[in-house]
Design an enzyme around this catalytic site. Structure first.
Site, PDB file in Angstrom:
ATOM      1  N   CYS A   5      36.693  27.883  19.603  1.00 11.81           N
ATOM      2  CA  CYS A   5      36.686  27.105  20.844  1.00 11.81           C
ATOM      3  C   CYS A   5      37.295  25.729  20.616  1.00 11.81           C
ATOM      4  CB  CYS A   5      35.266  26.985  21.380  1.00 11.81           C
ATOM      5  SG  CYS A   5      35.161  26.237  23.018  1.00 11.81           S
TER       6      CYS A   5
ATOM      7  N   CYS B 201      27.448  29.851  23.514  1.00 14.52           N
ATOM      8  CA  CYS B 201      27.298  29.562  24.941  1.00 14.52           C
ATOM      9  C   CYS B 201      27.332  30.817  25.806  1.00 14.52           C
ATOM     10  CB  CYS B 201      28.354  28.564  25.406  1.00 14.52           C
ATOM     11  SG  CYS B 201      30.064  29.156  25.289  1.00 14.52           S
TER      12      CYS B 201
END
Length: 371
Positions: free
Chosen positions: A114, A212
């Site tokens: 990410c 997440c």
């Protein structure tokens, strides 16, 4: 009039895109940059549209609650704020790779991906296209330029317990030149103190802990829901290849795992290997987990342009692992071989191995094999 215009242009404040996750760290990073005289714009990346992924709010990043908190802090600071939709790229580059690595028998590190593909690629390009010079995050690490060589260096954060240099090893020289990490010289307690003095809504908010898009931690169930596949049961094998039990699908086990195996073998056993094609999981005593040699590819060098000869380093094969002494050797383009002085417990393909010299990140790569 023209002289006044020229002077105004010359004194224009540098623009900074603040990657605001909704947490206290990025909020204080924004405040510090504003105090330093930067023209700040807050940005939150929307990475998923599945509302159920972000319900906990306090333990994941980029949930709806986080967007609300980031917006409120930006409003309090009187800076522009936007939410950018990166859901399609996040699905392709992060979630699908996460699944692919697990299905191949590795253990992925989606937070590193990410940072690499989202924060310091998409956001930097967005900042550049909107006339901003820097992307700012709340990571606990430092960026400095080496006066002797001109290279940009990534260094550990001064708060050893919060240092995040490990997850930033993929930053390139071009990216480091346009990244600012204002929390690198602070401790977490100082950051919370600043947030409380500014009455930020998230001053006492818990740090994000989970992946997440898998907030409940059950990544195998998430993978089955996402792909529509079912990962079938298979055989547990001992170190001699003898069946000793039945597992619930090889993707559900990681190298070094002890808990949740459901095996009664008279002594503790650990996951030592997986054969994804045969759908078998091999277990054995803990001493079988230790390896001295690690091979890495997708290597990114920071402090040096390339590795041309063996170097003494310290290294981590896990985020919060204590660094271990080792020697790194060139092993072809974009690769290296790392030999630890002492055998290491369960270095795992798919994870990052990051090399240090003192507090400087030399570089790092993705583990592809161990021996």
């Amino acid at each position: 009039m023209r002289d006044d215009m020229t002077e105004a242009q010359n004194t224009k404040r540098p623009g900074a895109l603040i990657a605001m996750s909704g947490g206290v760290d990025s909020s204080v990073a924004a405040w510090l940059m504003q105090q330093a005289g930067y023209d700040c714009t807050g940005i939150t990346m929307r990475l998923t549209r599945n509302e159920t992924l972000g319900q906990s709010g306090f333990h994941t990043c980029c949930s709806e609650k986080d967007i609300e908190d980031a917006a409120e802090v930006a409003f309090a600071m009187d800076i522009p704020y936007e939410v950018l939709d990166f859901t399609a790229d996040f699905r392709e580059k992060i979630i699908e790779k996460f699944i692919r690595v697990y299905e191949m028998g590795g253990t992925p590190n989606p937070c590193i991906d990410c940072n690499r593909y989202m924060k310091f690629d998409h956001l930097l390009r967005w900042a550049e296209s909107h006339g901003m010079e820097y992307v700012v995050t709340g990571h606990y690490a430092r960026v400095e330029q080496d006066e002797a060589t001109g290279r940009w260096l990534l260094k550990k954060g001064l708060d050893e317990g919060k240092d995040q240099s490990y997850v930033l090893y993929n930053l390139t020289q071009e990216q480091l030149a346009h990244v600012r990490l204002p929390l690198g010289g602070l401790h977490k307690a100082e950051v919370r103190e600043i947030a409380e003095k500014q009455h930020f809504i998230n001053a006492r908010k818990h740090d994000s802990q989970d992946i997440c898009f898998v907030p409940d931690g059950d990544y195998a169930r998430f993978m089955e829901d996402f792909t529509g596949k079912h990962y079938p049961a298979g055989d547990f094998l001992d170190e001699n290849g003898k069946k000793v039990g039945t597992h619930n699908g090889a993707v559900r086990y990681t190298i070094g795992q002890r808990k949740g195996l459901g095996l009664a073998m008279g002594a503790p056993v650990y996951v030592c290997a997986k054969d994804m094609q045969a759908n078998t999981v091999t277990v054995g005593p803990e001493e079988n987990l230790f390896d001295r040699i690690v091979y890495a590819d997708e290597v990114n060098w920071i402090a040096i342009p390339e590795l041309t000869a063996p170097l003494r380093v310290t290294a981590r094969t896990r985020y919060h692992q204590t660094e271990q002494a080792a020697t790194v050797y060139p092993a072809g383009e974009g690769q290296f071989r790392l030999e630890f002085d002492q055998p290491q417990r369960a270095p795992t393909p798919g994870q990052a191995v990051v090399l240090y010299q003192g507090d400087v990140v030399l570089g790092g790569g993705t583990i592809v094999a161990v021996e």
